[in-house]
Structures are given as structure tokens and as C-alpha cells.
Enzyme design. Structure first.
Site, PDB file in Angstrom:
ATOM      1  N   LYS A 166      -8.695  -4.909  11.006  1.00  0.00           N
ATOM      2  CA  LYS A 166      -8.381  -3.486  10.818  1.00  0.00           C
ATOM      3  C   LYS A 166      -9.403  -2.816   9.899  1.00  0.00           C
ATOM      4  O   LYS A 166      -9.966  -1.774  10.236  1.00  0.00           O
ATOM      5  CB  LYS A 166      -6.977  -3.346  10.215  1.00  0.00           C
ATOM      6  CG  LYS A 166      -6.665  -1.950   9.714  1.00  0.00           C
ATOM      7  CD  LYS A 166      -5.260  -1.825   9.192  1.00  0.00           C
ATOM      8  CE  LYS A 166      -5.062  -2.086   7.728  1.00  0.00           C
ATOM      9  NZ  LYS A 166      -5.615  -1.081   6.802  1.00  0.00           N
ATOM     10  N   ASN A 167      -9.625  -3.404   8.735  1.00  0.00           N
ATOM     11  CA  ASN A 167     -10.461  -2.714   7.744  1.00  0.00           C
ATOM     12  C   ASN A 167     -11.932  -2.675   8.139  1.00  0.00           C
ATOM     13  O   ASN A 167     -12.675  -1.819   7.648  1.00  0.00           O
ATOM     14  CB  ASN A 167     -10.283  -3.340   6.359  1.00  0.00           C
ATOM     15  CG  ASN A 167      -8.931  -2.985   5.757  1.00  0.00           C
ATOM     16  OD1 ASN A 167      -8.221  -2.138   6.287  1.00  0.00           O
ATOM     17  ND2 ASN A 167      -8.581  -3.648   4.666  1.00  0.00           N
ATOM     18  N   ARG A 178      -5.562   6.858   4.415  1.00  0.00           N
ATOM     19  CA  ARG A 178      -6.595   7.127   3.416  1.00  0.00           C
ATOM     20  C   ARG A 178      -8.002   6.813   3.921  1.00  0.00           C
ATOM     21  O   ARG A 178      -8.974   7.430   3.492  1.00  0.00           O
ATOM     22  CB  ARG A 178      -6.347   6.267   2.174  1.00  0.00           C
ATOM     23  CG  ARG A 178      -5.098   6.586   1.438  1.00  0.00           C
ATOM     24  CD  ARG A 178      -4.963   5.627   0.289  1.00  0.00           C
ATOM     25  NE  ARG A 178      -6.224   5.515  -0.417  1.00  0.00           N
ATOM     26  CZ  ARG A 178      -6.626   6.348  -1.359  1.00  0.00           C
ATOM     27  NH1 ARG A 178      -5.844   7.319  -1.747  1.00  0.00           N
ATOM     28  NH2 ARG A 178      -7.802   6.187  -1.926  1.00  0.00           N
ATOM     29  N   CYS A 225      -0.747   7.076  -2.974  1.00  0.00           N
ATOM     30  CA  CYS A 225      -0.151   6.396  -1.831  1.00  0.00           C
ATOM     31  C   CYS A 225       1.169   5.799  -2.274  1.00  0.00           C
ATOM     32  O   CYS A 225       1.578   5.976  -3.415  1.00  0.00           O
ATOM     33  CB  CYS A 225      -1.096   5.367  -1.239  1.00  0.00           C
ATOM     34  SG  CYS A 225      -1.033   3.797  -2.028  1.00  0.00           S
ATOM     35  N   ARG A 259      -4.463   6.382  -6.047  1.00  0.00           N
ATOM     36  CA  ARG A 259      -5.657   5.709  -5.505  1.00  0.00           C
ATOM     37  C   ARG A 259      -6.783   6.733  -5.504  1.00  0.00           C
ATOM     38  O   ARG A 259      -6.968   7.452  -4.533  1.00  0.00           O
ATOM     39  CB  ARG A 259      -5.378   5.156  -4.104  1.00  0.00           C
ATOM     40  CG  ARG A 259      -4.493   3.927  -4.134  1.00  0.00           C
ATOM     41  CD  ARG A 259      -4.188   3.429  -2.750  1.00  0.00           C
ATOM     42  NE  ARG A 259      -5.293   2.716  -2.130  1.00  0.00           N
ATOM     43  CZ  ARG A 259      -5.254   2.215  -0.910  1.00  0.00           C
ATOM     44  NH1 ARG A 259      -4.169   2.352  -0.187  1.00  0.00           N
ATOM     45  NH2 ARG A 259      -6.281   1.572  -0.403  1.00  0.00           N
ATOM     46  N   PRO A 260      -7.535   6.787  -6.588  1.00  0.00           N
ATOM     47  CA  PRO A 260      -8.552   7.834  -6.730  1.00  0.00           C
ATOM     48  C   PRO A 260      -9.724   7.661  -5.765  1.00  0.00           C
ATOM     49  O   PRO A 260      -9.941   6.575  -5.224  1.00  0.00           O
ATOM     50  CB  PRO A 260      -9.027   7.670  -8.180  1.00  0.00           C
ATOM     51  CG  PRO A 260      -8.697   6.265  -8.551  1.00  0.00           C
ATOM     52  CD  PRO A 260      -7.501   5.874  -7.737  1.00  0.00           C
ATOM     53  N   LEU A 310     -15.151   7.666  -7.161  1.00  0.00           N
ATOM     54  CA  LEU A 310     -16.411   6.931  -6.957  1.00  0.00           C
ATOM     55  C   LEU A 310     -17.115   7.387  -5.674  1.00  0.00           C
ATOM     56  O   LEU A 310     -18.341   7.429  -5.610  1.00  0.00           O
ATOM     57  CB  LEU A 310     -16.155   5.421  -6.897  1.00  0.00           C
ATOM     58  CG  LEU A 310     -15.543   4.796  -8.157  1.00  0.00           C
ATOM     59  CD1 LEU A 310     -15.225   3.323  -7.920  1.00  0.00           C
ATOM     60  CD2 LEU A 310     -16.485   4.939  -9.352  1.00  0.00           C
ATOM     61  N   ASP A 327      -4.384  -7.576  -0.584  1.00  0.00           N
ATOM     62  CA  ASP A 327      -3.644  -7.362   0.663  1.00  0.00           C
ATOM     63  C   ASP A 327      -2.802  -8.576   1.073  1.00  0.00           C
ATOM     64  O   ASP A 327      -2.079  -8.522   2.064  1.00  0.00           O
ATOM     65  CB  ASP A 327      -4.604  -6.988   1.803  1.00  0.00           C
ATOM     66  CG  ASP A 327      -5.136  -5.569   1.670  1.00  0.00           C
ATOM     67  OD1 ASP A 327      -4.611  -4.806   0.839  1.00  0.00           O
ATOM     68  OD2 ASP A 327      -6.095  -5.221   2.389  1.00  0.00           O
ATOM     69  N   ARG A 387       0.821  -0.199  11.701  1.00  0.00           N
ATOM     70  CA  ARG A 387      -0.469   0.303  11.226  1.00  0.00           C
ATOM     71  C   ARG A 387      -1.495  -0.828  11.188  1.00  0.00           C
ATOM     72  O   ARG A 387      -2.685  -0.577  11.366  1.00  0.00           O
ATOM     73  CB  ARG A 387      -0.336   0.851   9.799  1.00  0.00           C
ATOM     74  CG  ARG A 387       0.451   2.122   9.685  1.00  0.00           C
ATOM     75  CD  ARG A 387       0.321   2.667   8.285  1.00  0.00           C
ATOM     76  NE  ARG A 387      -1.087   2.761   7.916  1.00  0.00           N
ATOM     77  CZ  ARG A 387      -1.543   2.990   6.689  1.00  0.00           C
ATOM     78  NH1 ARG A 387      -0.697   3.170   5.716  1.00  0.00           N
ATOM     79  NH2 ARG A 387      -2.824   3.062   6.446  1.00  0.00           N
TER      80      ARG A 387
END
Ligand code: UD1
Length: 420
Positions: free
Chosen positions: A22-23, A92, A116, A121-122, A125, A304, A396
Site C-alpha cells: 500500500k505505502n 493523508r 488523524c 500528524r504534522p 517537514l 504499523d 483501506r
């Protein structure tokens, strides 16, 4: 909304094919924007997040076709440079369009993702990185509005190792003028794979697989085809499922090296694991021993997998501590695991778990993907019936999880079409 109904207590046995990551897919799809042509991503998992990213890219003018797990993206006709809130709030990873849009078109308007389910979750960066590359950035109306005639190479040293910021800045820098050096770059396999994908499109990147990436900007990239790497988190989840239920399971289509930390920890629990180039077999004992883990950046234990490990430790033969150094608040699964009979106490960013003899089925639900996975795992060993509500979180990130589990002998059914 669907739910899963699980009758626990059956050991899992057999073999299961692991889907594409997925990622990795969520990074590669926006990266295709850089090519201005037709890219093919083979081994793309059929997931809700992939559908969400497809819808976002289509809204920008990308043509997309998905069949037989091959995703074809034609990015020649892109005519909008915006990621609206409606898309970003669902996922995101939508922020990944910022770098490619800035790099290729010199403009982007991307909704800020906000927090989230498990906390803040900034994206500071990502923004700082683009500014260093010379982009003018305004934050207004909840949007990141970015512009640059042509980005210029720069030295960027991330304070925190970030998967998303490394990927985003790398995608912006490949078309920048001059050299970009990213220090403290993320090492996660999905980022390494993204770098290799960009190189196959004609990008010049040195230091792939290290924490310092040196990118020599080029004028244009060309389309490419790729076989996406396997999903190490799906693989880890099935390994834990086997460990929990005392089964023997072989994973096919995996890269064992991507799972080293998880494999080592499973060995410590008393499981026996053997690997070939693309397979892992796990043989679990009747009851596993307690093992502490600390989730950290790759090659550390993945955050995860933290929730799934917590479920495993809930039935270990003693006490353990599971700590998360990446996301201090990522523990929404704990109150639900306690409803199933787990004995867990949360102390700041650590869960202190005293293994119990058995869990007992109940109705549970969760607010995020991996937490939901941990509840399914717990349901597989709980006595009686467990109902996991709001399974859209699972959809998801796991392709056909219930049919894969059923093929291994689990008693799990999806019940659709009711209000849960
Ligand atoms: C990615 C993964 C997610 C995984 C996470 C950590 C995708 C689509 N998602 O998320 O599944 O859990 O890596 O392995 O690949 N941070 C900042 N500022 C920023 C960005 C991040 O402070 O601008 C912090 C985060 O709050 C966190 C840490 O950096 O503490 C790591 O986050 P990051 O690696 O960026 O996670 P994501 O890319 O969002």
C-alpha cells in the site's frame, strides 16, 4: 458499513500470497505525475486507499485504469493542480501530490491534512523542504498554496526521519535545477523503492538505501513500468495471525529482508521461522512467550505492526511492554482489546501487557487501519464470537483480508449492508 463476524479458536494453516505494498503504491501513483505519459504499476493492491488516490489524480486530469492488479496511469492530460479537502481528509497520503506538482508544473494547492484518529500528524517537514527548494508557500484557508518558477536544488536536513517528507521532497527535487542533498532521509523500503522508480523514469539519485540522498535535477522524466514490492505490513500481520493461533503458515511473494525486525521478535516468542528469497514459513508453538518491542524507524520494528503485536502479547505467557517512539498516541486499540479480556495498562507511549489465558469475544470497533487489524487478530483467538465493526478501515489497507484468512482456516464472515 460492513462488519466482520469471527468465531475464534481455529489455528491458521496453509499458505497465503501477499499483495503489493500500500505505502509504496501511494507514493508511486503521484510520482507518475512527473512523467507526463503512461506508467504501469503491476502488483497494485486493490484497496480503498488506492481508489481514493485514483479519484484524486483523476480530478487533476489523469486517466486511470485498473485491471488484474495492474494500474495504468496516463498523466499527459493533467490540467488541475489541486488536492481538495474532500480527498485529503480521507487519506493523508494525498499530500504526496505536492512534490510532483511543484516539480513538474511549478504550482500546487493541497489541503492541509490535519490530525488523524490517533493524534496530531504534522506536515511541517514537507512544507520546509519545499521552501528550501525555493517554493513560495502560503498557508491559507486550510490549504498549502505553493509556487515556484523552477525549483532549485538545496541541502535539506530533516530533524525527524519522515517517510512522507522524504518521498515528497525527493519527488520535487528530481526536476529541480541543480543538486539536492537530503540528510536524515527515511530508509523505509517503500521510500527506497520510490527512489528506484524515479531512477527508472530517468532521475539521478545517489545514496539510495542510505540516510543521505543526493539528487541531481534533470529537465524531464519519462514513463516507466514497475512491479510493486510486497506489503511488509500485510505480511507481518499474517505472521502474527499464525503466531496467535498456534498455526503453521507460509507467506509467498514476500521480501523477507523487509521483515527482519518482525521475524527476530517472533523468533524470541518461540516461533520457528524459515525463509527463502520470496517465502517465509512460520511454525508457532501452542503458547508464545512475552517479548517487548519498541516501534522505531526502519530497520526498527514498524509502528504499523505495533497494534498487532499488542494483540499477540495479550495472550502471551507473561508480561511485556510495547512502546511506540513514532506515534506516542497510537493506542486506540487498547480499550477495545481490554473489552475482549486483555490486561493492558497504558503508560505514556508504552503499553504494559500481562498475558491472559484466553480472550472472550465481544463487539469491538476501531478508528484506524492497524488498530482494526489488531482486533481481527484478537478475534481469531477469542472464545465465542467477536464482531469487528467499521471494517472500512481494514479495506483501506488489506486486500481481501477475510478471504485470505478463510483460506487459512479462519471462521470469519463479512456482513454487509447494515448500520453498525
Ligand atoms: C508513513 C506511512 C505510515 C507509517 C509512517 C511511519 C505512508 C502512506 N504512510 O506515514 O503507514 O505509520 O510512515 O512509518 O507511507 N513528522 C513531523 N513532521 C512532518 C512529518 C512527520 O513531525 O512534516 C513526524 C510524525 O509526526 C511522526 C514521524 O515524523 O512522529 C514519522 O512520520 P512519517 O514518517 O512522516 O509518517 P507518514 O509519512 O505520514
Amino acid at each position: 458499513m460492513d462488519k466482520f463476524v469471527i468465531h475464534g479458536g481455529r489455528p491458521l494453516n496453509g499458505s497465503v500470497a501477499i499483495s503489493g505494498a500500500k505505502n509504496a503504491t501511494l507514493a508511486l501513483m503521484p510520482a507518475a505525475l512527473l512523467s507526463g505519459g503512461v506508467c504501469r504499476l503491476r502488483n497494485t493492491p486493490l484497496l480503498r486507499d488506492v481508489t481514493t488516490m485514483s479519484a484524486l489524480l483523476q480530478s487533476m486530469g489523469v486517466s486511470i485504469d485498473m485491471r488484474d492488479n495492474i494500474l495504468t496511469l496516463d498523466t499527459a492530460g493533467v490540467n488541475k493542480y489541486e488536492a481538495p479537502y474532500e480527498h485529503v481528509k480521507k487519506m493523508r497520503a494525498s499530500i504526496y501530490v505536492l512534490g510532483p506538482l511543484l516539480g513538474r508544473f511549478g504550482k500546487a494547492k493541497v489541503s492541509m491534512p490535519g490530525g488523524c484518529a490517533w493524534g496530531p500528524r504534522p506536515v511541517n517537514l514537507h512544507i520546509e523542504g519545499m521552501r528550501k527548494l525555493g517554493a513560495e508557500i502560503d498557508l491559507k484557508g486550510g490549504y498549502i498554496v505553493a509556487e515556484a518558477k523552477r525549483l532549485k536544488g538545496a541541502k535539506i536536513n530533516f530533524d525527524v526521519s519522515s517517510v512522507g517528507a522524504t518521498g515528497n521532497v525527493m519527488m520535487a527535487a528530481v526536476l529541480a535545477q541543480g543538486t539536492t542533498v537530503i540528510e536524515n532521509a527515511a530508509l523505509e523500503p517503500e521510500i527506497t523503492f520510490l527512489a528506484e522508480f524515479l531512477v527508472s523514469m530517468g532521475a539521478s539519485i545517489d545514496g539510495i538505501g542510505t540516510t543521505t540522498l543526493e539528487i541531481q535535477g534533470v529537465d524531464a522524466l519519462h514513463p516507466t513500468d514497475v512491479d510493486t514490492i510486497p506489503d511488509r505490513i500485510e505480511a507481518g500481520t499474517f505472521l502474527v495471525a499464525a503466531a496467535l493461533t498456534g498455526g503453521t503458515v507460509t507467506l509467498t511473494g514476500v521480501i523477507p529482508g523487509h521483515l527482519s525486525a518482525v521475524i527476530r521478535k517472533l523468533e524470541d516468542t518461540g516461533c520457528r521461522l524459515t525463509s527463502t528469497d520470496d517465502m517465509i514459513t512460520i511454525i508457532a508453538p501452542r503458547r508464545i512467550s512475552p517479548v517487548d518491542v519498541t516501534a522505531a524507524v526502519y530497520p526498527g520494528f514498524p509502528t504499523d505492526m505495533q497494534a498487532q503485536w499488542t494483540a499477540l502479547m495479550a495472550v502471551a505467557s507473561g508480561a511485556s511492554v510495547v512502546t511506540d517512539t513514532i506515534y506516542a498516541d497510537r493506542f486506540k486499540h487498547i480499550p477495545e482489546l481490554i473489552r475482549l479480556g486483555a490486561d493492558i495498562e497504558l503508560k505514556e507511549n508504552a503499553a504494559v501487557i500481562r498475558g491472559v489465558d484466553h480472550l472472550t469475544g465481544a463487539k469491538v470497533m476501531s478508528t484506524d487501519l492497524r488498530a482494526s487489524a489488531s482486533l481481527i487478530l484478537a478475534g481469531l483467538v477469542a472464545e465465542n464470537t467477536t464482531e469487528v465493526l467499521r471494517v472500512y478501515h481494514l479495506d483501506r489497507g488489506y486486500e481481501r483480508i477475510e478471504s485470505k484468512l478463510r483460506a487459512l482456516g479462519a471462521d470469519i464472515q463479512r456482513v454487509s449492508g447494515e448500520e453498525f
